[in-house]
Design a protein around this motif. Sequence first.
Motif, PDB file in Angstrom:
ATOM      1  N   CYS A   6       0.844  -1.198   0.000  1.00  0.00           N
ATOM      2  CA  CYS A   6       0.000   0.000   0.000  1.00  0.00           C
ATOM      3  C   CYS A   6       0.882   1.252   0.000  1.00  0.00           C
ATOM      4  O   CYS A   6       1.864   1.328   0.738  1.00  0.00           O
ATOM      5  CB  CYS A   6      -0.886  -0.015   1.251  1.00  0.00           C
ATOM      6  N   ILE A   7       0.520   2.233  -0.815  1.00  0.00           N
ATOM      7  CA  ILE A   7       1.335   3.445  -0.891  1.00  0.00           C
ATOM      8  C   ILE A   7       1.211   4.308   0.356  1.00  0.00           C
ATOM      9  O   ILE A   7       2.039   5.177   0.592  1.00  0.00           O
ATOM     10  CB  ILE A   7       1.013   4.283  -2.142  1.00  0.00           C
ATOM     11  N   LYS A   8       0.216   4.079   1.172  1.00  0.00           N
ATOM     12  CA  LYS A   8       0.034   4.859   2.404  1.00  0.00           C
ATOM     13  C   LYS A   8       0.725   4.225   3.604  1.00  0.00           C
ATOM     14  O   LYS A   8       1.369   4.910   4.380  1.00  0.00           O
ATOM     15  CB  LYS A   8      -1.454   5.036   2.729  1.00  0.00           C
ATOM     16  N   CYS A  45      -5.059   0.088   6.502  1.00  0.00           N
ATOM     17  CA  CYS A  45      -5.343   1.513   6.729  1.00  0.00           C
ATOM     18  C   CYS A  45      -6.612   2.006   6.045  1.00  0.00           C
ATOM     19  O   CYS A  45      -7.073   3.104   6.312  1.00  0.00           O
ATOM     20  CB  CYS A  45      -4.157   2.368   6.288  1.00  0.00           C
ATOM     21  N   GLY A  46      -7.169   1.220   5.119  1.00  0.00           N
ATOM     22  CA  GLY A  46      -8.398   1.615   4.453  1.00  0.00           C
ATOM     23  C   GLY A  46      -8.216   2.412   3.177  1.00  0.00           C
ATOM     24  O   GLY A  46      -9.191   2.759   2.511  1.00  0.00           O
ATOM     25  N   TYR A  47      -6.978   2.718   2.782  1.00  0.00           N
ATOM     26  CA  TYR A  47      -6.746   3.445   1.529  1.00  0.00           C
ATOM     27  C   TYR A  47      -7.395   2.670   0.389  1.00  0.00           C
ATOM     28  O   TYR A  47      -7.283   1.451   0.305  1.00  0.00           O
ATOM     29  CB  TYR A  47      -5.241   3.613   1.279  1.00  0.00           C
ATOM     30  N   SER A  48      -8.096   3.391  -0.508  1.00  0.00           N
ATOM     31  CA  SER A  48      -8.845   2.753  -1.590  1.00  0.00           C
ATOM     32  C   SER A  48      -8.557   3.395  -2.931  1.00  0.00           C
ATOM     33  O   SER A  48      -8.301   4.592  -3.009  1.00  0.00           O
ATOM     34  CB  SER A  48     -10.352   2.863  -1.325  1.00  0.00           C
ATOM     35  N   GLU A  49      -8.625   2.590  -3.983  1.00  0.00           N
ATOM     36  CA  GLU A  49      -8.538   3.077  -5.349  1.00  0.00           C
ATOM     37  C   GLU A  49      -9.675   2.454  -6.149  1.00  0.00           C
ATOM     38  O   GLU A  49     -10.022   1.292  -5.944  1.00  0.00           O
ATOM     39  CB  GLU A  49      -7.200   2.709  -5.990  1.00  0.00           C
ATOM     40  N   PHE A  50     -10.253   3.241  -7.065  1.00  0.00           N
ATOM     41  CA  PHE A  50     -11.343   2.779  -7.919  1.00  0.00           C
ATOM     42  C   PHE A  50     -10.791   2.445  -9.297  1.00  0.00           C
ATOM     43  O   PHE A  50     -10.002   3.195  -9.859  1.00  0.00           O
ATOM     44  CB  PHE A  50     -12.407   3.875  -8.074  1.00  0.00           C
ATOM     45  N   PHE A  65      -2.883  -1.714  -7.944  1.00  0.00           N
ATOM     46  CA  PHE A  65      -2.968  -1.079  -6.622  1.00  0.00           C
ATOM     47  C   PHE A  65      -1.590  -0.986  -5.979  1.00  0.00           C
ATOM     48  O   PHE A  65      -1.252   0.004  -5.354  1.00  0.00           O
ATOM     49  CB  PHE A  65      -3.933  -1.873  -5.733  1.00  0.00           C
ATOM     50  N   PHE A  66      -0.789  -2.021  -6.159  1.00  0.00           N
ATOM     51  CA  PHE A  66       0.546  -2.049  -5.582  1.00  0.00           C
ATOM     52  C   PHE A  66       1.588  -1.375  -6.466  1.00  0.00           C
ATOM     53  O   PHE A  66       2.766  -1.383  -6.167  1.00  0.00           O
ATOM     54  CB  PHE A  66       0.988  -3.481  -5.304  1.00  0.00           C
ATOM     55  N   GLY A  67       1.155  -0.791  -7.576  1.00  0.00           N
ATOM     56  CA  GLY A  67       2.107  -0.099  -8.452  1.00  0.00           C
ATOM     57  C   GLY A  67       2.924  -1.026  -9.329  1.00  0.00           C
ATOM     58  O   GLY A  67       3.997  -0.678  -9.762  1.00  0.00           O
ATOM     59  N   GLY A  68       2.395  -2.202  -9.595  1.00  0.00           N
ATOM     60  CA  GLY A  68       3.131  -3.224 -10.340  1.00  0.00           C
ATOM     61  C   GLY A  68       3.077  -3.086 -11.802  1.00  0.00           C
ATOM     62  O   GLY A  68       2.649  -2.365 -12.531  1.00  0.00           O
TER      63      GLY A  68
END
Length: 68
Positions: A6-8, A45-50, A65-68
């Motif tokens: 997670c980026i956060k 942490c609950g960070y979300s992406e659509f 989501f993981f920047g892969g």
Amino acid sequence: MSNKGCIKCGGTDTGTKDVAMTGTGLSKMFDLQHNTFTVVFCKNCGYSEFYNKKTSTASNIVDLFFGG
């Protein structure tokens, strides 16, 4: 150091949900939910992406989501 997570918070435990939303104008007035998305969220942490469900596949959404 790995760029995965997670980026956060750096967490690696994720979840997904499918959601539908209205647009604007008449679709909003008549509550027509024709916009569908997959939400990927960090369970830590609950960070979300659509992600637009019409263009994304389940197999690579978590990688995005993981920047892969």
